[in-house]
Design an enzyme around this catalytic site. Structure first.
Site, PDB file in Angstrom:
ATOM      1  N   TYR A 155      13.044  -8.085  -3.741  1.00 30.92           N
ATOM      2  CA  TYR A 155      12.110  -8.602  -2.741  1.00 30.92           C
ATOM      3  C   TYR A 155      12.829  -9.279  -1.565  1.00 30.92           C
ATOM      4  CZ  TYR A 155       7.146  -8.929  -1.910  1.00 30.92           C
ATOM      5  OH  TYR A 155       5.881  -8.726  -1.438  1.00 30.92           O
ATOM      6  N   LYS A 162       7.934 -15.146   2.545  1.00 28.02           N
ATOM      7  CA  LYS A 162       6.735 -15.656   1.852  1.00 28.02           C
ATOM      8  C   LYS A 162       6.876 -17.143   1.540  1.00 28.02           C
ATOM      9  CE  LYS A 162       4.333 -11.867   1.799  1.00 28.02           C
ATOM     10  NZ  LYS A 162       3.353 -11.691   2.875  1.00 28.02           N
TER      11      LYS A 162
HETATM   12  P1  NAD Z   1      -0.442  -2.857   4.392  1.00 33.31           P
HETATM   13  O1  NAD Z   1       0.710  -1.992   4.748  1.00 33.31           O
HETATM   14  O2  NAD Z   1      -1.747  -2.216   4.215  1.00 33.31           O
HETATM   15  O3  NAD Z   1      -0.590  -4.054   5.448  1.00 33.31           O
HETATM   16  C1  NAD Z   1       0.499  -4.598   6.164  1.00 33.31           C
HETATM   17  C2  NAD Z   1       0.046  -4.701   7.598  1.00 33.31           C
HETATM   18  O4  NAD Z   1       1.010  -5.386   8.397  1.00 33.31           O
HETATM   19  C3  NAD Z   1      -0.186  -3.324   8.255  1.00 33.31           C
HETATM   20  O5  NAD Z   1      -1.506  -3.214   8.712  1.00 33.31           O
HETATM   21  C4  NAD Z   1       0.781  -3.321   9.426  1.00 33.31           C
HETATM   22  O6  NAD Z   1       0.300  -2.626  10.561  1.00 33.31           O
HETATM   23  C5  NAD Z   1       0.884  -4.820   9.693  1.00 33.31           C
HETATM   24  N1  NAD Z   1       2.030  -5.136  10.560  1.00 33.31           N
HETATM   25  C6  NAD Z   1       3.342  -4.924  10.313  1.00 33.31           C
HETATM   26  N2  NAD Z   1       4.071  -5.299  11.380  1.00 33.31           N
HETATM   27  C7  NAD Z   1       3.184  -5.759  12.319  1.00 33.31           C
HETATM   28  C8  NAD Z   1       3.308  -6.290  13.629  1.00 33.31           C
HETATM   29  N3  NAD Z   1       4.503  -6.415  14.233  1.00 33.31           N
HETATM   30  N4  NAD Z   1       2.188  -6.670  14.287  1.00 33.31           N
HETATM   31  C9  NAD Z   1       0.965  -6.551  13.701  1.00 33.31           C
HETATM   32  N5  NAD Z   1       0.788  -6.063  12.463  1.00 33.31           N
HETATM   33  C10 NAD Z   1       1.892  -5.666  11.799  1.00 33.31           C
HETATM   34  O7  NAD Z   1       0.008  -3.612   3.039  1.00 33.31           O
HETATM   35  P2  NAD Z   1      -0.667  -4.803   2.203  1.00 33.31           P
HETATM   36  O8  NAD Z   1       0.014  -4.754   0.895  1.00 33.31           O
HETATM   37  O9  NAD Z   1      -2.127  -4.748   2.300  1.00 33.31           O
HETATM   38  O10 NAD Z   1      -0.109  -6.101   2.943  1.00 33.31           O
HETATM   39  C11 NAD Z   1      -0.941  -7.134   3.441  1.00 33.31           C
HETATM   40  C12 NAD Z   1      -0.352  -8.496   3.097  1.00 33.31           C
HETATM   41  O11 NAD Z   1      -0.441  -8.694   1.682  1.00 33.31           O
HETATM   42  C13 NAD Z   1       1.114  -8.667   3.450  1.00 33.31           C
HETATM   43  O12 NAD Z   1       1.327  -9.982   3.904  1.00 33.31           O
HETATM   44  C14 NAD Z   1       1.796  -8.453   2.103  1.00 33.31           C
HETATM   45  O13 NAD Z   1       3.069  -9.044   2.041  1.00 33.31           O
HETATM   46  C15 NAD Z   1       0.792  -9.171   1.223  1.00 33.31           C
HETATM   47  N6  NAD Z   1       0.904  -8.921  -0.213  1.00 33.31           N
HETATM   48  C16 NAD Z   1       0.916  -7.640  -0.686  1.00 33.31           C
HETATM   49  C17 NAD Z   1       1.024  -7.416  -2.051  1.00 33.31           C
HETATM   50  C18 NAD Z   1       1.069  -6.021  -2.599  1.00 33.31           C
HETATM   51  O14 NAD Z   1       1.505  -5.841  -3.741  1.00 33.31           O
HETATM   52  N7  NAD Z   1       0.610  -5.022  -1.878  1.00 33.31           N
HETATM   53  C19 NAD Z   1       1.101  -8.505  -2.934  1.00 33.31           C
HETATM   54  C20 NAD Z   1       1.072  -9.803  -2.428  1.00 33.31           C
HETATM   55  C21 NAD Z   1       0.972 -10.000  -1.057  1.00 33.31           C
END
Ligand code: NAD
Length: 266
Positions: A155, A162
């Site tokens: 990670y 985070k």
């Molecule tokens: P996702 O890929 O669907 O969403 C990530 C988003 O970040 C995308 O829409 C992307 O366009 C956006 N992004 C990236 N760079 C950007 C920029 N410069 N400007 C504007 N937007 C930008 O994936 P997700 O898993 O739904 O992620 C959403 C959040 O959840 C993130 O913060 C991720 O770290 C967090 N998260 C995800 C998980 C998991 O297992 N999927 C677990 C815990 C937390």
């Protein structure tokens, strides 16, 4: 009557139907919220537009969160069209592939800056612009992961981002609290999304989380949507600076091996 009737909700981070932001969007929309969406870049625009249409969303604006001009423009448009903002959802993260996996000591300066800028600083930048539009009872939330607390394989730079995001959550909660604005984070268990696909070995993490978590379940976008509804609505009045784990209980474990695996060691 919905829990979010009359509420204006601005959501950053919708990429496609698998996005955590889509789970949140659908849940808040079902409770009567007016949803405003943003996307990053042309590719995302093509993916987000049909989703916006599905929920009758009339505000879909571009915003690269590293660009102050983009952020200024989108919050100005919210002000012009709606005059207020009740809920801000930050569901955005990015890191270069080479800064996930490999060795932690090899994280580059530029990769560190980029990941922290997009994934953590952006919450400060958004909150600063949201504050003048918000009144008492408003809510800001972001998405975090357990790697901020404990070492998780691969990670790396995102774990640092985070950890920063969770600290930012507490400082913002203290800063904006006197105005009645609440700031919280949801720590979601692993969910198959576009961003998650960038973490090496993610499929293994998914399998392991399901096996080891006390509830023996994977978390869904809908589960996070429900938690987001709690944090966005008056159900969570007087809850701020909190990191709410939606991870089937994984974070309470000191030893993540299952009893069967332990028996195998003996
Ligand atoms: P996702 O890929 O669907 O969403 C990530 C988003 O970040 C995308 O829409 C992307 O366009 C956006 N992004 C990236 N760079 C950007 C920029 N410069 N400007 C504007 N937007 C930008 O994936 P997700 O898993 O739904 O992620 C959403 C959040 O959840 C993130 O913060 C991720 O770290 C967090 N998260 C995800 C998980 C998991 O297992 N999927 C677990 C815990 C937390």
């Amino acid at each position: 009557m919905g829990l979010m009737d009359g509420k204006i909700v601005l959501i950053f981070g919708l990429a496609n139907k698998n996005s955590i932001a889509w789970g949140i969007t659908q849940r808040l929309h079902a409770e009567g919220a007016t949803i405003l969406l943003s996307y990053a870049g042309e590719i995302m625009e093509k993916r987000v537009m049909p989703l916006a249409k599905e929920i009758g969303c009339e505000f879909v604006e571009p915003c690269d969160v590293t660009q102050d001009t983009d952020l200024d423009a989108i919050f100005e448009k919210v002000k012009e069209r709606y005059g207020k903002l009740d809920v801000l959802v930050h569901s955005v993260a990015f890191a270069q592939r080479e800064d996930l996996g490999g060795r932690f000591v090899d994280i580059s300066r530029d990769g560190f800056k980029l990941a922290l800028d997009i994934s953590a600083y952006s919450l400060i930048a958004m909150s600063k612009r949201a504050e003048p539009l918000m009144s008492a009872g408003s809510s800001i939330m972001s998405l975090t992961y357990y790697a901020a607390e404990k070492v998780m394989p691969k990670y790396h730079v995102m774990a640092v981002a985070k950890a920063a995001l969770e600290t930012i959550t507490r400082y913002l909660a203290n800063d904006l609290g006197p105005k009645g604005i609440r700031v919280n984070a949801i720590s979601a268990g692993p969910i198959k999304t576009l961003a998650a696909a960038g973490v090496p070995g993610f499929r293994m993490m998914l399998k392991y989380a399901e096996k080891a978590a006390p509830l023996r379940h994977l978390v869904s976008q809908d589960d996070v949507g429900n938690a987001a509804l709690y944090l966005a609505s008056d159900l969570s009045t007087n809850v701020t600076g909190e990191v709410l784990h939606v991870d089937a209980g994984y974070h309470i474990l000191g030893l993540t091996m299952t009893e069967e695996e332990l028996a195998g060691i003996e």
